[in-house]
Design a protein around this motif. Structure first.
Motif, PDB file in Angstrom:
ATOM      1  N   SER A 217       6.782  -1.584  14.057  1.00  6.25           N
ATOM      2  CA  SER A 217       8.216  -1.831  14.062  1.00  6.25           C
ATOM      3  C   SER A 217       8.869  -1.052  12.924  1.00  6.25           C
ATOM      4  N   GLU A 218      10.168  -0.884  13.038  1.00  6.21           N
ATOM      5  CA  GLU A 218      10.912  -0.205  11.975  1.00  6.21           C
ATOM      6  C   GLU A 218      10.779  -0.963  10.665  1.00  6.21           C
ATOM      7  N   GLU A 219      10.702  -2.283  10.764  1.00  2.00           N
ATOM      8  CA  GLU A 219      10.566  -3.120   9.575  1.00  2.00           C
ATOM      9  C   GLU A 219       9.252  -2.827   8.851  1.00  2.00           C
ATOM     10  N   VAL A 220       8.181  -2.716   9.608  1.00  3.66           N
ATOM     11  CA  VAL A 220       6.870  -2.424   9.018  1.00  3.66           C
ATOM     12  C   VAL A 220       6.866  -1.021   8.425  1.00  3.66           C
ATOM     13  N   LEU A 221       7.436  -0.071   9.143  1.00  5.18           N
ATOM     14  CA  LEU A 221       7.496   1.301   8.632  1.00  5.18           C
ATOM     15  C   LEU A 221       8.316   1.376   7.352  1.00  5.18           C
ATOM     16  N   ALA A 222       9.419   0.638   7.293  1.00  5.45           N
ATOM     17  CA  ALA A 222      10.248   0.615   6.087  1.00  5.45           C
ATOM     18  C   ALA A 222       9.496  -0.032   4.928  1.00  5.45           C
ATOM     19  N   ALA A 223       8.763  -1.104   5.202  1.00 13.00           N
ATOM     20  CA  ALA A 223       7.978  -1.773   4.164  1.00 13.00           C
ATOM     21  C   ALA A 223       6.908  -0.843   3.621  1.00 13.00           C
ATOM     22  N   ARG A 224       6.233  -0.133   4.506  1.00 16.88           N
ATOM     23  CA  ARG A 224       5.198   0.807   4.068  1.00 16.88           C
ATOM     24  C   ARG A 224       5.792   1.934   3.230  1.00 16.88           C
ATOM     25  N   ALA A 225       6.968   2.409   3.632  1.00 16.28           N
ATOM     26  CA  ALA A 225       7.617   3.483   2.876  1.00 16.28           C
ATOM     27  C   ALA A 225       7.985   2.996   1.480  1.00 16.28           C
TER      28      ALA A 225
ATOM     29  N   LEU B   2       6.713   0.428  -0.237  1.00 12.55           N
ATOM     30  CA  LEU B   2       5.534   0.117  -1.037  1.00 12.55           C
ATOM     31  C   LEU B   2       4.648   1.339  -1.250  1.00 12.55           C
ATOM     32  N   GLY B   3       4.897   2.395  -0.524  1.00 10.79           N
ATOM     33  CA  GLY B   3       4.179   3.646  -0.751  1.00 10.79           C
ATOM     34  C   GLY B   3       4.537   4.273  -2.090  1.00 10.79           C
TER      35      GLY B   3
ATOM     36  N   GLU C 227       0.416  -1.172  -9.808  1.00 10.14           N
ATOM     37  CA  GLU C 227       1.445  -2.047  -9.229  1.00 10.14           C
ATOM     38  C   GLU C 227       0.941  -2.683  -7.935  1.00 10.14           C
ATOM     39  N   ARG C 228       0.206  -1.923  -7.151  1.00 10.92           N
ATOM     40  CA  ARG C 228      -0.368  -2.466  -5.914  1.00 10.92           C
ATOM     41  C   ARG C 228      -1.393  -3.545  -6.246  1.00 10.92           C
ATOM     42  N   GLN C 229      -2.190  -3.292  -7.253  1.00 10.21           N
ATOM     43  CA  GLN C 229      -3.203  -4.252  -7.655  1.00 10.21           C
ATOM     44  C   GLN C 229      -2.540  -5.552  -8.112  1.00 10.21           C
ATOM     45  N   ILE C 230      -1.483  -5.442  -8.879  1.00 11.49           N
ATOM     46  CA  ILE C 230      -0.770  -6.630  -9.349  1.00 11.49           C
ATOM     47  C   ILE C 230      -0.133  -7.364  -8.172  1.00 11.49           C
ATOM     48  N   LEU C 231       0.414  -6.631  -7.224  1.00  9.95           N
ATOM     49  CA  LEU C 231       0.988  -7.257  -6.033  1.00  9.95           C
ATOM     50  C   LEU C 231      -0.067  -8.075  -5.295  1.00  9.95           C
ATOM     51  N   VAL C 232      -1.243  -7.517  -5.143  1.00 11.46           N
ATOM     52  CA  VAL C 232      -2.328  -8.239  -4.470  1.00 11.46           C
ATOM     53  C   VAL C 232      -2.724  -9.483  -5.274  1.00 11.46           C
ATOM     54  N   LEU C 233      -2.831  -9.339  -6.580  1.00 10.85           N
ATOM     55  CA  LEU C 233      -3.210 -10.484  -7.414  1.00 10.85           C
ATOM     56  C   LEU C 233      -2.181 -11.608  -7.347  1.00 10.85           C
ATOM     57  N   ILE C 234      -0.903 -11.275  -7.349  1.00 11.73           N
ATOM     58  CA  ILE C 234       0.094 -12.355  -7.260  1.00 11.73           C
ATOM     59  C   ILE C 234       0.099 -12.956  -5.856  1.00 11.73           C
ATOM     60  N   SER C 235      -0.271 -12.164  -4.855  1.00 10.13           N
ATOM     61  CA  SER C 235      -0.339 -12.704  -3.492  1.00 10.13           C
ATOM     62  C   SER C 235      -1.462 -13.727  -3.366  1.00 10.13           C
TER      63      SER C 235
ATOM     64  N   VAL D 156       7.759  -3.140  -9.302  1.00 10.71           N
ATOM     65  CA  VAL D 156       7.472  -3.460  -7.894  1.00 10.71           C
ATOM     66  C   VAL D 156       8.747  -3.931  -7.202  1.00 10.71           C
ATOM     67  N   PHE D 157       9.465  -4.857  -7.853  1.00 11.97           N
ATOM     68  CA  PHE D 157      10.693  -5.400  -7.259  1.00 11.97           C
ATOM     69  C   PHE D 157      11.716  -4.296  -7.018  1.00 11.97           C
ATOM     70  N   THR D 158      11.871  -3.409  -7.989  1.00  9.03           N
ATOM     71  CA  THR D 158      12.841  -2.319  -7.869  1.00  9.03           C
ATOM     72  C   THR D 158      12.454  -1.367  -6.743  1.00  9.03           C
ATOM     73  N   LYS D 159      11.206  -0.926  -6.739  1.00  4.38           N
ATOM     74  CA  LYS D 159      10.757   0.024  -5.721  1.00  4.38           C
ATOM     75  C   LYS D 159      10.789  -0.575  -4.313  1.00  4.38           C
ATOM     76  N   ALA D 160      10.463  -1.858  -4.217  1.00  3.87           N
ATOM     77  CA  ALA D 160      10.406  -2.518  -2.912  1.00  3.87           C
ATOM     78  C   ALA D 160      11.775  -3.024  -2.462  1.00  3.87           C
ATOM     79  N   GLY D 161      12.731  -3.061  -3.388  1.00  2.63           N
ATOM     80  CA  GLY D 161      14.062  -3.543  -3.039  1.00  2.63           C
ATOM     81  C   GLY D 161      14.104  -5.035  -2.811  1.00  2.63           C
ATOM     82  N   VAL D 162      13.311  -5.766  -3.596  1.00  3.27           N
ATOM     83  CA  VAL D 162      13.271  -7.229  -3.485  1.00  3.27           C
ATOM     84  C   VAL D 162      13.641  -7.844  -4.826  1.00  3.27           C
ATOM     85  N   SER D 163      13.890  -9.157  -4.819  1.00  2.71           N
ATOM     86  CA  SER D 163      14.327  -9.800  -6.060  1.00  2.71           C
ATOM     87  C   SER D 163      13.328 -10.796  -6.629  1.00  2.71           C
ATOM     88  N   ASP D 164      12.250 -11.084  -5.913  1.00  2.33           N
ATOM     89  CA  ASP D 164      11.276 -12.025  -6.475  1.00  2.33           C
ATOM     90  C   ASP D 164       9.883 -11.772  -5.905  1.00  2.33           C
TER      91      ASP D 164
END
Length: 121
Positions: free
Chosen positions: A31-39, A41-42, A48-56, A82-90
């Motif tokens: 989906s466009e949503e998945v493609l946008a998320a991958r872009a 988080l790419g 940063e990816r490692q920290i994202l996984v650890l908080i998950s 991570v928040f800035t690059k991903a466009g999220v707030s938490d």
């Protein structure tokens, strides 16, 4: 004879088209949503990816810092990036985006990332 060869050729072309259509249908459509998320988080660094996984996995900033041998302030700085690059707030939004993009896999540990310790927040 030419007519029979022409019909056989048409049948082969139809069969090839059918096979190609079946192959295309079997490919996963993202989906466009998945493609946008991958872009989004790419853009993350390996750390940063490692920290994202650890908080998950439910780890607190303190536990992430201890696991990675870095300061809690450094973890917070990485999360901010991570928040800035991903466009999220938490962190919840970041984890959801990570799941949608395939970076975060529920229930599976990541490399040298430890599972959360009970009672640490």
């Amino acid at each position: 004879m030419h007519k029979a060869l022409g019909e056989a050729q048409n049948a082969l072309e139809a069969q090839e088209q059918l096979i190609e259509d079946l192959r295309a249908a079997a490919r996963p459509h993202l989906s466009e949503e998945v493609l946008a998320a991958r872009a989004a988080l790419g853009l993350l660094t390996a750390r940063e990816r490692q920290i994202l996984v650890l908080i998950s996995q439910g780890n607190s900033n303190r536990r992430v810092a201890k696991t990675l041998g870095i300061s809690e302030k450094t973890v917070k700085n990485h999360l901010s990036a991570v928040f800035t690059k991903a466009g999220v707030s938490d962190r919840t939004q970041a984890v959801v985006l990570g799941i949608r993009s395939g970076i975060v896999s529920l229930g599976e540990p990541f490399g040298d990332a430890s599972p959360p310790m009970s009672g640490s927040k």
